[in-house]
Design an enzyme around this catalytic site. Structure first.
Site, PDB file in Angstrom:
ATOM      1  N   LEU A  37       0.963  -1.284  -0.062  1.00  0.00           N
ATOM      2  CA  LEU A  37       0.101   0.013   0.043  1.00  0.00           C
ATOM      3  C   LEU A  37       0.858   1.192  -0.036  1.00  0.00           C
ATOM      4  O   LEU A  37       0.476   2.273  -0.800  1.00  0.00           O
ATOM      5  CB  LEU A  37      -0.889   0.021   1.393  1.00  0.00           C
ATOM      6  CG  LEU A  37      -1.969  -1.190   1.332  1.00  0.00           C
ATOM      7  CD1 LEU A  37      -2.562  -1.302   2.601  1.00  0.00           C
ATOM      8  CD2 LEU A  37      -3.053  -0.921   0.121  1.00  0.00           C
ATOM      9  N   ASP A  86      14.551   1.968  10.069  1.00  0.00           N
ATOM     10  CA  ASP A  86      14.012   0.523  10.746  1.00  0.00           C
ATOM     11  C   ASP A  86      13.285   0.563  11.816  1.00  0.00           C
ATOM     12  O   ASP A  86      13.611   1.404  12.955  1.00  0.00           O
ATOM     13  CB  ASP A  86      15.206  -0.120  10.903  1.00  0.00           C
ATOM     14  CG  ASP A  86      15.134  -1.691  11.634  1.00  0.00           C
ATOM     15  OD1 ASP A  86      13.808  -1.935  11.753  1.00  0.00           O
ATOM     16  OD2 ASP A  86      15.948  -2.435  11.698  1.00  0.00           O
ATOM     17  N   ASN A 113       2.827   4.192   7.561  1.00  0.00           N
ATOM     18  CA  ASN A 113       2.426   2.791   7.010  1.00  0.00           C
ATOM     19  C   ASN A 113       2.998   1.527   7.592  1.00  0.00           C
ATOM     20  O   ASN A 113       2.348   0.449   7.409  1.00  0.00           O
ATOM     21  CB  ASN A 113       2.565   2.997   5.375  1.00  0.00           C
ATOM     22  CG  ASN A 113       2.292   1.627   4.697  1.00  0.00           C
ATOM     23  OD1 ASN A 113       1.390   1.381   4.427  1.00  0.00           O
ATOM     24  ND2 ASN A 113       3.649   1.269   3.973  1.00  0.00           N
ATOM     25  N   SER A 167      -6.786  -1.110  11.351  1.00  0.00           N
ATOM     26  CA  SER A 167      -7.683  -2.330  10.601  1.00  0.00           C
ATOM     27  C   SER A 167      -8.934  -2.343  11.405  1.00  0.00           C
ATOM     28  O   SER A 167      -8.635  -2.522  12.601  1.00  0.00           O
ATOM     29  CB  SER A 167      -6.618  -3.404  10.754  1.00  0.00           C
ATOM     30  OG  SER A 167      -7.289  -4.348  10.151  1.00  0.00           O
ATOM     31  N   TYR A 201      -1.791  -9.665  15.748  1.00  0.00           N
ATOM     32  CA  TYR A 201      -2.026  -8.756  14.820  1.00  0.00           C
ATOM     33  C   TYR A 201      -3.233  -7.791  14.914  1.00  0.00           C
ATOM     34  O   TYR A 201      -3.251  -6.562  15.098  1.00  0.00           O
ATOM     35  CB  TYR A 201      -1.892  -9.074  13.370  1.00  0.00           C
ATOM     36  CG  TYR A 201      -2.256  -8.259  12.329  1.00  0.00           C
ATOM     37  CD1 TYR A 201      -1.228  -7.192  12.014  1.00  0.00           C
ATOM     38  CD2 TYR A 201      -3.530  -7.825  11.796  1.00  0.00           C
ATOM     39  CE1 TYR A 201      -1.287  -6.211  11.010  1.00  0.00           C
ATOM     40  CE2 TYR A 201      -3.636  -7.040  10.740  1.00  0.00           C
ATOM     41  CZ  TYR A 201      -2.647  -6.132  10.510  1.00  0.00           C
ATOM     42  OH  TYR A 201      -2.945  -5.114   9.597  1.00  0.00           O
ATOM     43  N   LYS A 205      -3.632  -3.740  16.327  1.00  0.00           N
ATOM     44  CA  LYS A 205      -4.295  -2.581  15.478  1.00  0.00           C
ATOM     45  C   LYS A 205      -5.155  -2.026  16.442  1.00  0.00           C
ATOM     46  O   LYS A 205      -5.391  -0.738  16.318  1.00  0.00           O
ATOM     47  CB  LYS A 205      -4.756  -3.292  14.178  1.00  0.00           C
ATOM     48  CG  LYS A 205      -3.730  -3.539  13.323  1.00  0.00           C
ATOM     49  CD  LYS A 205      -2.960  -2.354  12.448  1.00  0.00           C
ATOM     50  CE  LYS A 205      -1.777  -2.615  11.725  1.00  0.00           C
ATOM     51  NZ  LYS A 205      -1.180  -1.351  11.309  1.00  0.00           N
TER      52      LYS A 205
HETATM   53  N1  LIG Z   1      -3.039  -5.561   3.564  1.00  0.00           N
HETATM   54  C1  LIG Z   1      -4.040  -5.440   4.169  1.00  0.00           C
HETATM   55  O1  LIG Z   1      -5.097  -6.516   4.099  1.00  0.00           O
HETATM   56  C2  LIG Z   1      -4.237  -4.420   5.249  1.00  0.00           C
HETATM   57  C3  LIG Z   1      -5.195  -4.394   5.838  1.00  0.00           C
HETATM   58  C4  LIG Z   1      -5.459  -3.619   7.131  1.00  0.00           C
HETATM   59  C5  LIG Z   1      -4.235  -2.828   7.400  1.00  0.00           C
HETATM   60  N2  LIG Z   1      -3.243  -2.954   6.597  1.00  0.00           N
HETATM   61  C6  LIG Z   1      -1.834  -2.224   7.178  1.00  0.00           C
HETATM   62  O2  LIG Z   1      -1.369  -1.616   6.045  1.00  0.00           O
HETATM   63  C7  LIG Z   1       0.067  -1.228   6.283  1.00  0.00           C
HETATM   64  C8  LIG Z   1       0.788  -1.392   5.022  1.00  0.00           C
HETATM   65  O3  LIG Z   1       0.588  -2.735   4.742  1.00  0.00           O
HETATM   66  P1  LIG Z   1       0.904  -3.968   3.300  1.00  0.00           P
HETATM   67  O4  LIG Z   1      -0.483  -4.548   3.362  1.00  0.00           O
HETATM   68  O5  LIG Z   1       1.228  -2.702   2.207  1.00  0.00           O
HETATM   69  O6  LIG Z   1       1.913  -4.688   3.839  1.00  0.00           O
HETATM   70  P2  LIG Z   1       3.241  -4.963   3.043  1.00  0.00           P
HETATM   71  O7  LIG Z   1       3.290  -5.047   1.643  1.00  0.00           O
HETATM   72  O8  LIG Z   1       4.018  -6.109   3.958  1.00  0.00           O
HETATM   73  O9  LIG Z   1       4.171  -3.915   3.591  1.00  0.00           O
HETATM   74  C9  LIG Z   1       4.846  -3.359   4.776  1.00  0.00           C
HETATM   75  C10 LIG Z   1       5.721  -2.425   4.603  1.00  0.00           C
HETATM   76  O10 LIG Z   1       6.442  -2.337   5.945  1.00  0.00           O
HETATM   77  C11 LIG Z   1       7.802  -2.680   6.119  1.00  0.00           C
HETATM   78  N3  LIG Z   1       8.236  -3.005   7.248  1.00  0.00           N
HETATM   79  C12 LIG Z   1       8.009  -4.071   7.876  1.00  0.00           C
HETATM   80  N4  LIG Z   1       8.707  -4.190   9.107  1.00  0.00           N
HETATM   81  C13 LIG Z   1       9.290  -2.996   9.153  1.00  0.00           C
HETATM   82  C14 LIG Z   1      10.433  -2.381   9.994  1.00  0.00           C
HETATM   83  N5  LIG Z   1      10.833  -3.011  11.081  1.00  0.00           N
HETATM   84  N6  LIG Z   1      11.128  -1.130   9.543  1.00  0.00           N
HETATM   85  C15 LIG Z   1      10.851  -0.514   8.562  1.00  0.00           C
HETATM   86  N7  LIG Z   1       9.951  -1.117   7.519  1.00  0.00           N
HETATM   87  C16 LIG Z   1       9.223  -2.228   7.922  1.00  0.00           C
HETATM   88  C17 LIG Z   1       8.086  -3.607   4.912  1.00  0.00           C
HETATM   89  O11 LIG Z   1       9.377  -3.404   4.508  1.00  0.00           O
HETATM   90  P3  LIG Z   1      10.036  -4.921   3.738  1.00  0.00           P
HETATM   91  O12 LIG Z   1       9.685  -4.986   2.225  1.00  0.00           O
HETATM   92  O13 LIG Z   1      11.445  -4.596   3.990  1.00  0.00           O
HETATM   93  O14 LIG Z   1       9.604  -5.978   4.551  1.00  0.00           O
HETATM   94  C18 LIG Z   1       6.918  -3.175   3.760  1.00  0.00           C
HETATM   95  O15 LIG Z   1       7.643  -2.050   3.100  1.00  0.00           O
HETATM   96  C19 LIG Z   1       0.449  -2.007   7.663  1.00  0.00           C
HETATM   97  O16 LIG Z   1       0.273  -1.203   8.659  1.00  0.00           O
HETATM   98  C20 LIG Z   1      -0.848  -3.105   7.626  1.00  0.00           C
HETATM   99  O17 LIG Z   1      -1.035  -3.409   9.125  1.00  0.00           O
HETATM  100  C21 LIG Z   1      -3.201  -3.632   5.742  1.00  0.00           C
END
Ligand SMILES: NC(=O)c1ccc[n+]([C@@H]2O[C@H](COP(=O)([O-])OP(=O)(O)OC[C@H]3O[C@@H](n4cnc5c(N)ncnc54)[C@H](OP(=O)(O)O)[C@@H]3O)[C@@H](O)[C@H]2O)c1
Length: 343
Positions: A37, A86, A113, A167, A201, A205
């Site tokens: 996202l 990080d 994010n 979430s 998780y 949230k």
């Molecule tokens: N996808 C869904 O259905 C959904 C629904 C509700 C809420 N959300 C929320 O949306 C947000 C984005 O998630 P996403 O779905 O886009 O997932 P994603 O593709 O896994 O993206 C997560 C991002 O966070 C980074 N990250 C994780 N741990 C980190 C750390 N310790 N330091 C710096 N960066 C870190 C990851 O980096 P790396 O690439 O290096 O791992 C990645 O860039 C999250 O907060 C998630 O909880 C998602």
């Protein structure tokens, strides 16, 4: 109720509220902007002619790859910057906030994010990792950015926005939360023997949302000039949960195959968060609308406000321990005063 709401929303086409015809602010920062996202949000902002979009990432190679992809897709170069952050490290969060505040003149939107979905126990900085990353360091970063964002409003009258990603799933963790009441929430969540990692998780949230609600209540936009928004993007097909165990991956994969939005569609909810303005301050946003009516009563009534304050009290104590003054300074932020020192 939660599932019903998710379903009713998932298949609706969402508007793209920031596009080529939007008059955009100058600079946007997205943590974890290298994938999912965050990456799609960055793409939209660059396409819509933002002057600078900073991807704050833990893996600089992945950040550079994301930058290259965005430049290729949009044909715009010299816009995307990649910086290291990080979220598993207090020192990295502190150093990032300090450098960004000192080096970037104007920030219009800041998207917190980064998030992880973990179902196995591990610890970071003395806390279970998902609680540390999704709650503690996320709120810490937000708190550390507040003086700079408020100073931007004083200087440019730009009404910057900080967006936290929550979430709807958090609401299913009420039972889990009740088990840890009325004790010190973070202490109880740090007991490996009691941990229900299947719901961790969702729990993280829920705690994040409660903490951000309190942050927004302590920092009214009329005083600080900063909009604090909370976006629930809905179920989206991203890499979230990829570190999970096989069973979690199967459940996640099936749900995503059946009803997930693409990451691009999900990122439209972030764009809404960035443009919602003061009306959305401290409120739940989902599906590009203010959805405060989706928040369960138990989070908004007297019991919920007590939960919010109790969580904040423990979190604030921890953050003050790490960086004395970071919480108390929130009370003195004012668009009327001379700029507060950035600490
Ligand atoms: N996808 C869904 O259905 C959904 C629904 C509700 C809420 N959300 C929320 O949306 C947000 C984005 O998630 P996403 O779905 O886009 O997932 P994603 O593709 O896994 O993206 C997560 C991002 O966070 C980074 N990250 C994780 N741990 C980190 C750390 N310790 N330091 C710096 N960066 C870190 C990851 O980096 P790396 O690439 O290096 O791992 C990645 O860039 C999250 O907060 C998630 O909880 C998602």
């Amino acid at each position: 109720m939660v599932i019903h709401r998710l379903l009713s929303e998932q298949y609706r086409t969402l508007p793209v509220l920031i596009n080529e015809s939007t008059s955009l602010g100058k600079t946007y920062i997205i943590t974890g902007g290298n994938s999912g996202l965050g990456l799609e949000t960055a793409r939209h902002l660059v396409k819509a002619s933002a002057a600078t979009v900073i991807l704050a990432v833990r893996n600089l190679t992945a950040g550079q790859k994301a930058k290259d992809e965005i430049e290729k897709l949009t044909g715009r170069t010299g816009v995307v910057q990649v910086r290291h952050l990080d979220m598993s490290s207090y020192a990295s969060v502190q150093s990032f906030a300090q450098k960004i505040s000192a080096e970037v003149d104007r920030i219009d939107g800041f998207v917190c994010n980064v998030g992880v979905m973990l179902d196995a126990w591990s610890t970071t900085e003395g806390f279970e990792t998902s609680i540390f990353v999704n709650v503690i360091s996320t709120v810490f970063l937000g708190v550390l950015m507040m003086p700079k964002l408020s100073a931007c409003d004083r200087k440019f009258g730009s009404r910057p926005t900080i967006v936290f990603i929550v979430s709807i799933l958090g609401y299913i963790a009420k039972g889990e939360m009740d088990k840890s009441r009325p004790g010190p929430v973070f202490e109880l969540l740090n007991d490996e023997k009691l941990a229900n990692m299947g719901q961790r998780y969702a729990m993280s949230k829920l705690i994040e949302e409660a903490a951000v609600r309190q942050l927004a209540a302590l920092c009214p936009v009329e005083r600080t000039g900063v909009v604090v928004a909370m976006v629930a993007p809905g179920l989206c097909a991203t890499g979230l949960g990829h570190q999970g165990r096989t069973f979690t991956k199967i459940v996640q994969g099936t749900l995503k195959a059946l009803m997930a939005r693409t990451a691009e569609e999900g990122s439209r909810t972030y764009l809404h968060g960035l443009v919602v303005g003061a009306e959305g301050h401290g409120k739940l946003l989902s599906g590009c609308k203010i959805k405060e009516n989706w928040v369960p009563d138990w989070l908004l009534n007297e019991e919920g406000l007590k939960l919010q304050k109790d969580i904040w009290k423990d979190l604030a104590a921890e953050l003050e321990r790490v960086q004395p003054g970071c919480i108390s300074q929130l009370a003195s932020l004012s668009i009327l005063s001379s700029p507060a020192p950035v600490i």
